[in-house]
Each structure stands twice: as C-alpha cells, then as structure tokens.
Scaffold this active site. Structure first.
Site, PDB file in Angstrom:
ATOM      1  N   CYS A 281     -41.263 -17.337  -0.151  1.00 37.74           N
ATOM      2  CA  CYS A 281     -40.202 -17.852  -1.037  1.00 37.74           C
ATOM      3  C   CYS A 281     -38.842 -18.027  -0.368  1.00 37.74           C
ATOM      4  O   CYS A 281     -38.297 -19.130  -0.366  1.00 37.74           O
ATOM      5  CB  CYS A 281     -40.050 -16.941  -2.243  1.00 37.74           C
ATOM      6  SG  CYS A 281     -41.504 -16.983  -3.281  1.00 37.74           S
TER       7      CYS A 281
ATOM      8  N   VAL B 220       0.832  -1.212   0.000  1.00 38.96           N
ATOM      9  CA  VAL B 220       0.000   0.000   0.000  1.00 38.96           C
ATOM     10  C   VAL B 220       0.860   1.253   0.000  1.00 38.96           C
ATOM     11  O   VAL B 220       0.613   2.197  -0.756  1.00 38.96           O
ATOM     12  CB  VAL B 220      -0.960  -0.017   1.221  1.00 38.96           C
ATOM     13  CG1 VAL B 220      -1.689   1.301   1.371  1.00 38.96           C
ATOM     14  CG2 VAL B 220      -1.942  -1.154   1.088  1.00 38.96           C
TER      15      VAL B 220
HETATM   16  N1  LIG Z   1      -2.181  -5.257   0.194  1.00 30.86           N
HETATM   17  C1  LIG Z   1      -3.347  -4.762  -0.135  1.00 30.86           C
HETATM   18  O1  LIG Z   1      -3.841  -4.991  -1.225  1.00 30.86           O
HETATM   19  C2  LIG Z   1      -4.086  -3.873   0.839  1.00 30.86           C
HETATM   20  C3  LIG Z   1      -5.205  -3.175   0.374  1.00 30.86           C
HETATM   21  C4  LIG Z   1      -5.873  -2.319   1.233  1.00 30.86           C
HETATM   22  C5  LIG Z   1      -5.438  -2.196   2.561  1.00 30.86           C
HETATM   23  N2  LIG Z   1      -4.368  -2.908   3.000  1.00 30.86           N
HETATM   24  C6  LIG Z   1      -3.920  -2.697   4.387  1.00 30.86           C
HETATM   25  O2  LIG Z   1      -2.860  -1.763   4.360  1.00 30.86           O
HETATM   26  C7  LIG Z   1      -1.888  -2.073   5.372  1.00 30.86           C
HETATM   27  C8  LIG Z   1      -0.542  -2.345   4.730  1.00 30.86           C
HETATM   28  O3  LIG Z   1      -0.664  -3.448   3.868  1.00 30.86           O
HETATM   29  P1  LIG Z   1       0.559  -3.934   2.977  1.00 30.86           P
HETATM   30  O4  LIG Z   1       0.062  -5.056   2.156  1.00 30.86           O
HETATM   31  O5  LIG Z   1       1.179  -2.768   2.326  1.00 30.86           O
HETATM   32  O6  LIG Z   1       1.532  -4.475   4.137  1.00 30.86           O
HETATM   33  P2  LIG Z   1       3.057  -4.975   4.015  1.00 30.86           P
HETATM   34  O7  LIG Z   1       3.255  -5.968   5.090  1.00 30.86           O
HETATM   35  O8  LIG Z   1       3.373  -5.318   2.598  1.00 30.86           O
HETATM   36  O9  LIG Z   1       3.901  -3.672   4.356  1.00 30.86           O
HETATM   37  C9  LIG Z   1       3.945  -3.086   5.596  1.00 30.86           C
HETATM   38  C10 LIG Z   1       5.254  -2.323   5.730  1.00 30.86           C
HETATM   39  O10 LIG Z   1       5.243  -1.654   6.970  1.00 30.86           O
HETATM   40  C11 LIG Z   1       6.590  -1.631   7.409  1.00 30.86           C
HETATM   41  N3  LIG Z   1       6.689  -1.286   8.830  1.00 30.86           N
HETATM   42  C12 LIG Z   1       6.419  -2.066   9.895  1.00 30.86           C
HETATM   43  N4  LIG Z   1       6.705  -1.393  11.036  1.00 30.86           N
HETATM   44  C13 LIG Z   1       7.151  -0.174  10.668  1.00 30.86           C
HETATM   45  C14 LIG Z   1       7.588   0.956  11.387  1.00 30.86           C
HETATM   46  N5  LIG Z   1       7.646   0.978  12.719  1.00 30.86           N
HETATM   47  N6  LIG Z   1       7.990   2.043  10.680  1.00 30.86           N
HETATM   48  C15 LIG Z   1       7.962   2.049   9.338  1.00 30.86           C
HETATM   49  N7  LIG Z   1       7.546   0.981   8.614  1.00 30.86           N
HETATM   50  C16 LIG Z   1       7.151  -0.105   9.262  1.00 30.86           C
HETATM   51  C17 LIG Z   1       7.082  -3.014   7.081  1.00 30.86           C
HETATM   52  O11 LIG Z   1       8.498  -3.089   7.086  1.00 30.86           O
HETATM   53  C18 LIG Z   1       6.476  -3.211   5.699  1.00 30.86           C
HETATM   54  O12 LIG Z   1       7.373  -2.780   4.690  1.00 30.86           O
HETATM   55  C19 LIG Z   1      -2.455  -3.264   6.117  1.00 30.86           C
HETATM   56  O13 LIG Z   1      -3.194  -2.809   7.202  1.00 30.86           O
HETATM   57  C20 LIG Z   1      -3.357  -3.918   5.100  1.00 30.86           C
HETATM   58  O14 LIG Z   1      -4.372  -4.679   5.710  1.00 30.86           O
HETATM   59  C21 LIG Z   1      -3.679  -3.731   2.164  1.00 30.86           C
END
Ligand SMILES: NC(=O)c1ccc[n+]([C@@H]2O[C@H](COP(=O)([O-])OP(=O)(O)OC[C@H]3O[C@@H](n4cnc5c(N)ncnc54)[C@H](O)[C@@H]3O)[C@@H](O)[C@H]2O)c1
Length: 433
Positions: free
Chosen positions: A264, A11
């Site tokens: 239904c 994201v």
């Molecule tokens: N992947 C999708 O399609 C999608 C779609 C909509 C929403 N989301 C939501 O968005 C959020 C992120 O999803 P994602 O797939 O990008 O996750 P991801 O696990 O790919 O990435 C998360 C990132 O956060 C970083 N991180 C962790 N702790 C940190 C900190 N203290 N400081 C800075 N960075 C830190 C990690 O190193 C990682 O690079 C989640 O809550 C997910 O549910 C994901």
C-alpha cells in the site's frame, strides 16, 4: 530561589513572569536598556497575554528587577537561565555569539563569587552546543566544581506562553551524561518530572519537535491545496483524518526502523504523487517521501556492507511480521542488492511458504529472487550458525533459539527496535539508535 534570566526577549520575559508567579525572585539581564527599564517598571517587554499582570505583581512583591550588568545578576542569584537569541546567520548556520558572550560572563562571575551556581541553557541550540560552552567556559576546575550545567529546552507557544509554561506539553532536562542530578533543585524549577537525556539529546529533541511541527503544517497545507484544487474542503478532510487516533494521531509509525514497504504505502504515495503532478498541484513533501524512504534503505545497505563480511543472514523477509507479503518489501530490496554484489545469503521468515504464495505476491518474488527457495532456512538457529552478520528486520524468532548459535564474532543489526537482541553474546548495532 533567586534566579537570573539572561535575555529578556520573548522566552526570557515569559520565564521571568512565570517563575516569579511561583515565588522565585527574578533578576533579569539584557543588553537592551529598554527591556531592562521595562522589567524594572514591572512592564512586559513583549506583547503576550497575562505577562504584564504577572510582571507587575512580581514588581509589587519586590521579586523582580533587571540589570545590564551580567556579573551583578549572577552575584545576586543561585541559578542563571540563558534565554538569549540564537538567530540564523545568512548562510543558515546557527549564530551562538550571544550564548557564548553570556556563558563567558557567567563563568567569570562564578569564579569571582566562589559560590555554587546552576546554569540552565534554554535557548534553542544545535546538538553539541551545550558541551561546546561547557568545554569553552566552564572547564577551569575552579569553575567546574562550583557549576552544574543543564540544557532544558523551551516548548512554549507565543500567544499562550504563560499557560504553556504552567502546563508544558513536554519537559526535558539534559545533563552531561543523561543521568538525573542528585539534588532535585533544577527539576523542581521546571515544575515537574522532566524526561532525562544527555545535553545533545535534549538539544536534538527541541529541533525534532519543531521539525515535526513544520512537517505537519506542510503536510496539512499540501493536502489542503490538493483539496481546494479538487473542490473539496481541506479543513474537513484534515478534521476527519485527525479522528483516527489509532493510526493517524498516535505513536504508530512514529518509530525509526524499517523503511516503509508493502502493497500500500509505496504504491499509494507514488500514485498520489503522479496524480498531483498531472493536476498541476505542487506537493514537494509528497514528492520527496519516496526519496526519503530510498535514502533510509541505502543507509541500511551501507550499514550491512560496512561490516566487511560476506555471509549475511536475514531474519524476516516480508515487509512486516506476521504476514507473507513480499510486495515492495524493503528486505527483498536488501536481499536483491546483496545477491547482486555476490554476498552469501541465508534467510529465515516463519510466515513464508513459497508453495502457498499466490498472485502478484508470487510473481513479483519469482521475478526478483528466482532462487529464493535455495536461500530459505528452516530455523533461525541455522541462519545464525551459517552467517557472520545477522540483519533482524522482524521479531520472528525466539531469543533462546538465537542464543544457542550466537557467538562473540557475530554482528547483529537490529532494524526494528528489538532491544532484547542486546542480550545475545555478540556485537549489537541498531539501525537508528
Ligand atoms: N519565541 C519563542 O516562541 C521561542 C520558543 C522556544 C524557544 N525559543 C528560543 O529561545 C531563545 C530566545 O528566543 P526569543 O524569542 O526570546 O529571542 P529574542 O530575540 O526575542 O530575545 C533575545 C534577547 O536576548 C538578548 N541578548 C542578546 N545578547 C545578550 C547578552 N549578551 N546578554 C543579555 N541579553 C542578551 C537580546 O537583547 C534579546 O532581548 C532562542 O534560542 C529561541 O530559538 C523561542
């Protein structure tokens, strides 16, 4: 605008590329050095169409860099977007540790910088999480007055994420009280006119969407399995089902309110369930569809009895408005249960003429409520006058008729989204709102 993006996973990387495309300057922040290095080199840390090009261009235009230092990212920006992971714990519970960590870092940096800052949570979080973060990290008055906090869920799909960012299926913005912010900066960032909700509402809509998507996939797969078992083409059946934009792919049936009933849905769901069982096709969603309806009915009865009043009025007894069909009507079940527990009932349903009921409709109600005639009232006013709690399951009366008899000690339970009932001079409570 200078925007720091916390979390350069899927994201975060897409958000960085797409906001840079709009002309913003991006400062990415992540704890993983490889992701920071990738962004600094103008490379995408994840595989996603278009993203390498977008990040490369941003790097070339000097509008992209990344750091492991959270304070540095906040200092260099006016907005922080939180896109860190929110994984499930082993128990299934949501792990907010990463969100908590960056919230603390951002709050500390705001205090140190002494400048106004906007914080936008984009990670998927359960209702109450943003408020929890606001209370835990941003409640210090010195930080609070410099910080605007939003929850804006992300609806992108992997594989088409950049396109989804530019043409979002839905835009939602959560604020502490659901009102639109005075300065339109945050809305502009999202690139459109988002639906405004409270923090909790915005958090909940993300889960509602994903739950709905999961439900649709499960439904299509259950139908597909049954089709295959019967030698039918499941894709073709679903294609045809989706051509009905009036009832199937539409808002119709997509409102919380009455449990389903009538001649239904309960019968056909029940028949398909037992058919699938006999055929040995596992369809757990179908199996539980009647249970969820039963749970909704039980919740309605609980709501009525929780008022601790004995005289109950029902506006509408048939399974929906403009019909006299009482077969499998949820309100008949409500009436039966209340009578069984000794409540006094008064019922108004303008379509009901017991003398004209025929067939199963007549025999079923005769069996279930033999004294129905003595409970029917000829006007809604009479029902309101005689009762303490009024349960409205249909729009079957005029508001002015109810207005005449409504008193402040009356409680009206709206089961079907009849919002004008709020104008009556009595206590109003919605079944699901
Ligand atoms: N992947 C999708 O399609 C999608 C779609 C909509 C929403 N989301 C939501 O968005 C959020 C992120 O999803 P994602 O797939 O990008 O996750 P991801 O696990 O790919 O990435 C998360 C990132 O956060 C970083 N991180 C962790 N702790 C940190 C900190 N203290 N400081 C800075 N960075 C830190 C990690 O190193 C990682 O690079 C989640 O809550 C997910 O549910 C994901």
């Amino acid at each position: 605008m200078n925007i720091s993006i916390f979390g350069l996973g899927y994201v975060g990387a897409v958000t960085a590329g797409c906001l840079a495309e709009l002309g913003h300057t991006i400062i990415g922040a992540d704890v993983q050095p490889e992701k920071v290095d990738a962004l600094n080199a103008g490379r995408s840390p994840v595989i996603e169409p278009e993203l390498d090009d977008l990040l490369q261009k941003a790097k070339h235009d000097n509008r992209l860099r990344a750091t492991k230092d959270a304070a540095e990212a906040v200092s260099a920006s006016e907005v922080s977007m939180i896109c860190v992971g929110t994984p499930s714990q082993e128990s299934g519970r949501l792990n907010l540790a990463f969100v908590r960590k960056v919230s603390g870092q951002i709050a500390a940096a705001i205090l140190q910088n002494g400048r106004r800052h906007m914080v936008i949570y984009r990670s998927t979080m359960l209702p109450g999480s943003t408020r929890e973060m606001a209370n835990e990290f941003f409640s210090d008055p010195r930080v609070c007055q410099m910080t605007q906090i939003f929850y804006c869920p992300e609806f992108l799909r992997e594989g088409t994420a950049a396109r989804d960012f530019r043409e979002p299926s839905l835009m939602v913005m959560g604020t502490h009280d659901g009102s639109a912010p005075e300065n339109a900066g945050a809305q502009t960032l999202l690139g459109g006119k988002p639906a405004m909700l409270t923090w909790e509402g915005a958090e909940l809509i993300k889960y509602s969407c994903n739950y709905f998507h999961a439900l649709k996939v499960g439904f299509a797969n259950e139908i597909g399995r049954l089709c295959k078992h019967l030698g039918e083409d499941g894709s073709r059946i679903m294609d045809v089902l989706c051509t009905d934009a009036k009832l199937n792919i539409s808002r119709y049936y997509m409102q919380p309110g009455n449990p389903f009933g009538g001649s239904c849905l309960p019968k056909d769901v029940s028949a398909l369930k037992s058919f699938a069982r006999m055929e040995g096709v596992s369809m757990p969603l179908l199996d539980n569809t009647l249970d969820t309806n039963q749970a909704h009915l039980a919740a309605l009865i609980q709501l009525i009895t929780s008022k601790e009043k004995r005289r109950i009025g029902l506006l509408g007894l048939a399974f929906k408005a403009d019909t006299d069909d009482l077969r499998n009507s949820p309100m008949v079940a409500v009436a039966e249960m209340l009578l069984g527990r000794g409540y006094e009932l008064h019922i108004y349903d303008p379509q009901l003429n017991l003398a004209r009921l025929i067939g199963v409709n007549a025999s079923e109600i005769q069996r279930r409520m033999p004294h129905l005639a003595s409970l029917l009232r000829s006007s809604p006013r009479e029902v309101v006058e005689k009762c303490e709690v009024i349960v409205a399951s249909q729009k079957c009366a005029r508001l002015d008729e109810l207005m005449i008899a409504a008193r402040p000690d009356h409680c009206i339970i709206d089961v079907n989204g009849w919002s004008e009932l709020k104008m009556l001079p009595c206590k109003y409570e919605g079944a699901c709102w």
